[in-house]
Motif scaffolding. Structure first.
Motif, PDB file in Angstrom:
ATOM      1  N   ALA A   1     -25.871-116.008  22.717  1.00 20.04           N
ATOM      2  CA  ALA A   1     -23.854-115.484  22.107  1.00 20.04           C
ATOM      3  C   ALA A   1     -23.446-115.575  23.526  1.00 20.04           C
ATOM      4  CB  ALA A   1     -24.155-113.903  21.832  1.00 20.04           C
TER       5      ALA A   1
ATOM      6  N   SER B   1     -21.913-118.947  23.640  1.00 19.38           N
ATOM      7  CA  SER B   1     -20.900-119.427  22.858  1.00 19.38           C
ATOM      8  C   SER B   1     -19.525-118.697  22.983  1.00 19.38           C
ATOM      9  CB  SER B   1     -21.830-119.194  21.408  1.00 19.38           C
ATOM     10  OG  SER B   1     -21.663-117.980  21.665  1.00 19.38           O
TER      11      SER B   1
ATOM     12  N   ALA C   1     -21.267-112.826  17.522  1.00 24.79           N
ATOM     13  CA  ALA C   1     -22.369-114.423  18.021  1.00 24.79           C
ATOM     14  C   ALA C   1     -23.756-114.464  18.053  1.00 24.79           C
ATOM     15  CB  ALA C   1     -21.812-114.941  19.364  1.00 24.79           C
TER      16      ALA C   1
END
Length: 448
Positions: free
Chosen positions: A29, A32, A138
């Motif tokens: 996450a 990202s 995320a």
């Protein structure tokens, strides 16, 4: 649902609340969100996101490092493993290696079964709450899974410690020649770099609790257990002692008489030093509400203003970003923005020892600039620290205590950012009064 990120990253009992699976998802996450500029995989120039990964010596750090690196590589990022180094070293190396972000695996001063994961943005800066929230969100979103050349690589950085030591040496204008210093490394991240840094600056170093085995970090040693350092300073007739916590972002000291010099006293000494050197911007020191009233009095007499923030280094950092040059906490977490983006215990120790060496005065004499108002701090274990904060019976107890103090002291309650504790702090005209009021309020908190 409770927020995953606390005041200092994600913490919990390793392999229980803080699992390898959670670490892998966090890493993916984070790529990202923090590696968004390179879009989770090679960009048009073929560069993948680069991430510095460091840890303290806890045994569970090996497990979490492996999981984090797997998550980073799976998301298309390269992991630069810097090994066992202090938290401020990861912040510095994130900038020095020009990485997209950094990750430190540590639970700081917490006991060994705990561990934590803390992220630094590009440049080595702590994350804002909204960025942490974006990472948490995320974790449940579909993640890209590059293949072939898009898969991240793992790279070891054998020069990481040397780079950090060189950085520390460049930050110190002066020498520690002639000083004998006892250094307590807390069997943590400063066990190697701490003694090396002080020796390189010219001091004679006696290292204690600098033999980490993965299980003994913070175990009756370091900045949370100063009695061992006090005894060592007296035994060796040292000029001073310096104690770090597990990840070495803090420093407390002991003078040649064995007396403790806490973070407030260290800030007072460093603020006056920087004031005299013309390095204290606007003659301002940034401190939290937990700092002793004696610090405020000492600074006022020295012509230095104190800007007060909430408890936590992130709030100190927010205030420092307004352009100020020194800030910190009573716990010994001290930030000098001209040199680092976060608290650095070894740097603090170097600057404090430099003041002793350059003035030729004992640390006890330097610390005497500040008279400490008696303060009692009680850590109360609770089952739900948030429920305590909202309890009417607790607010009534605080109001009653403030009435007793009648303006001659103060009371502060705050939940710990990392543990199920509520801290009850009372300052009063006498130690007996502070203790009595603190115990009275602590009993109410414990009964909630």
């Amino acid at each position: 649902m409770a927020r995953l990120f606390g005041t200092d990253g994600v913490r919990g009992r390793a392999n229980d609340q803080l699992t390898a699976e959670l670490a892998l998802r966090l890493a993916s996450a984070a790529v990202s969100v923090l590696g968004a500029d390179t879009n989770s995989g090679p960009d048009e120039s073929g560069r993948r996101p680069r991430v510095v990964v460091g840890r303290d010596p806890r045994a569970s750090g090996e497990l979490l490092e492996a999981a984090l690196c797997a998550g980073l590589a799976a998301a298309g990022a390269d992991a630069i493993r810097v090994g066992v180094v202090p938290t401020p070293a990861v912040a510095f190396l994130t900038a020095d290696y020009r990485a997209d972000f950094g990750v430190m695996i540590s639970a700081s001063h917490n006991p060994m079964p705990d561990n934590g994961i803390k992220f630094f943005a590009a440049g080595g800066h702590k994350l804002a709450d909204n960025v942490e929230d974006a990472i948490e969100a995320a974790m449940d979103a579909p993640a890209p899974r590059p293949t072939g050349a898009g898969v991240g690589r793992l790279v070891d950085a054998p020069d990481a410690e040397d780079r950090y030591l060189h950085h520390l040496a460049g930050a110190l204008d002066g020498s520690l020649d002639g000083l004998t210093i006892v250094v307590d490394g807390a069997n943590g991240a400063a066990a190697t770099v701490g003694p090396h840094a002080y020796e390189a600056a010219g001091a004679t170093v006696i290292a204690i609790n600098c033999e980490p085995d993965g299980l003994n970090i913070n175990d009756r040693c370091g900045s949370t257990h100063l009695d061992v350092l006090q005894a060592a300073v007296l035994e060796h007739g040292a000029d001073l002692g310096l104690a770090h916590d597990g990840d070495a972002d803090r420093c407390l000291a002991v003078d040649s008489t064995g007396a403790v010099v806490d973070g407030d006293m260290i800030m007072a000494i460093l603020a006056i030093d920087m004031h005299e050197r013309g390095e204290l911007v606007d003659d301002v020191l940034v401190a939290t509400v937990m700092s002793n009233l004696g610090l405020h009095i000492a600074m006022r007499e020295a012509g230095i203003d104190v800007k007060v923030t909430g408890v936590g280094d992130r709030y100190v950092l927010e205030e420092l970003r307004k352009g100020y040059s020194l800030g910190g906490e009573q716990s010994g977490h001290i930030v000098v923005p001209a040199v680092g983006t976060t608290g650095d215990g070894v740097l603090t120790g170097l600057m404090l020892a430099r003041r002793v060496a350059s003035t030729g005065r004992r640390l006890a004499d330097l610390a005497s600039v500040m008279s400490v108002l008696p303060q009692e701090l009680i850590n109360v274990p609770v089952s739900d620290k948030h429920a305590v904060a909202q309890a009417v019976v607790v607010s009534d107890a605080v109001q009653e205590a403030e009435t007793k103090l009648n303006g001659s002291g103060r009371i502060l309650l705050r939940p710990s950012g990392t543990e199920q504790l509520v801290r009850v702090m009372v300052e009063a005209g006498t130690a007996q009064e502070a203790r009595a009021i603190a115990e009275q309020v602590a009993k109410v908190v414990a009964d909630v």
